[in-house]
Design an enzyme around this catalytic site. Sequence first.
Site, PDB file in Angstrom:
ATOM      1  N   GLU A  15     -16.932   1.318  23.401  1.00 55.38           N
ATOM      2  CA  GLU A  15     -17.847   1.478  22.632  1.00 55.38           C
ATOM      3  C   GLU A  15     -18.246   2.886  22.499  1.00 55.38           C
ATOM      4  OE1 GLU A  15     -20.132  -1.777  23.617  1.00 55.38           O
ATOM      5  OE2 GLU A  15     -19.407  -3.190  21.972  1.00 55.38           O
ATOM      6  N   TYR A  68       1.068  -1.169   0.014  1.00 59.29           N
ATOM      7  CA  TYR A  68       0.050  -0.051   0.114  1.00 59.29           C
ATOM      8  C   TYR A  68       0.864   1.402   0.013  1.00 59.29           C
ATOM      9  CZ  TYR A  68      -3.420  -3.522   1.823  1.00 59.29           C
ATOM     10  OH  TYR A  68      -4.340  -4.497   2.273  1.00 59.29           O
TER      11      TYR A  68
END
Length: 400
Positions: free
Chosen positions: A374, A300
């Site tokens: 979360e 990449y």
Amino acid sequence: MPPRDPEISSDVSAVRKTVVDIRRDLHAHPEMAFREVRTAALAARRLRALGWEVTEEVARTGVVAVLRGNGPRTVALRADMDALPIQEIDRKSYRSGTAGVMHACGHDGHVAGMLGVAEVLARRKKSLRGTVKLLFQPAEESPGGALPMIQAGVLKNPDVDAIFGLHMWNDFPVGRLGVRPGPLLAAADQFDITIIGRGGHGAAPHQTRDPIMAAVHAIQGLQSLSSRMVDPLQPIVVSVGRIRGGEAFNVIPDRVEFSGTIRTFDPKLRKKLPQMVRTIVGGSARAFGAEFEMKYTMYYPATINDPGMAALVQQVAAGVVGAANVDDRVQTLGGEDMSYFLNEVPGCFFFLGCRNEKKGFASPHHSNTFDFDEAALPIGVETLVRTVEAFLAAPGPARR
Ligand code: NI
């Protein structure tokens, strides 16, 4: 920048529980690169129910969703979907149910968060001042799903004017965002080298062409790339992670193989490196009468944010978490295939802090105990929604 719209915050609060539920479901059902079948189906089903136009099986397991508002420009958001070949060590209720496969990088959070964005934007469609395209991408961890998606035409029809995306980031506590202009993540390339000498008795080295000595000099020489051959203000890392040669303590072998990674931010420097490595290794091999073979693989490219787009996200992020909690200097020599999208259209990829020691979320990415707080998810959702609306509301013509 339009004034901050408190309605967005309440729309985000309304999807918070759904996002967490989806994230836990995805965490319990991780799928490896190009096998994200259940994940993609879940996303597609949900997007259709929310009124998005959905295309499935893009670059094998990718999903593209479009929501058309009222305006000439199109903005894309990207989320990667794949898990890693790691056995999760945890007893939580939503632990991986698949042996040897785990969401150890937070891509479950990326997918769930983007479905939260999809729901908020669907609710706000009437006031949406352009088109939004969501890209659910396979295989980020390797071999890469971004390039196949671009080749499949996801940046066309409607043509994408800007792209944004985020990565869960356990180096930052929850509530902190990392948004910087320019290079954020590195190009990560690989070299595989074989030194070919001539073996013989350890007691008679003059009758051999010792590939071990040549390899030692070559590997030491490669460290002088950063100390002597490259501008010291330019980041570069060379790490040899594998070396193999010889069978017995008193026998000089015929050949030695070694492999390593080279990480850089600057695309011009990156292009020069194969020749620089070849020069160092070749010189070292020749000094000992040995030959060499080299394979240099470009993976990449570096992930480079457009300054204008990064400034837009920084402004939005400051509105969400406060300017003091926006880090504009974060950089890592890790790699990301978001880079391919950013090489095609201007955009910004940023980090969403998700560490929380008090709750026990402090493991590094790619570890078998990785998990995140979360509470980061609604922050990510709100930042992306506001970024979309800020981009679409900004003055200026479409790029094409
Ligand atoms: Ni990742």
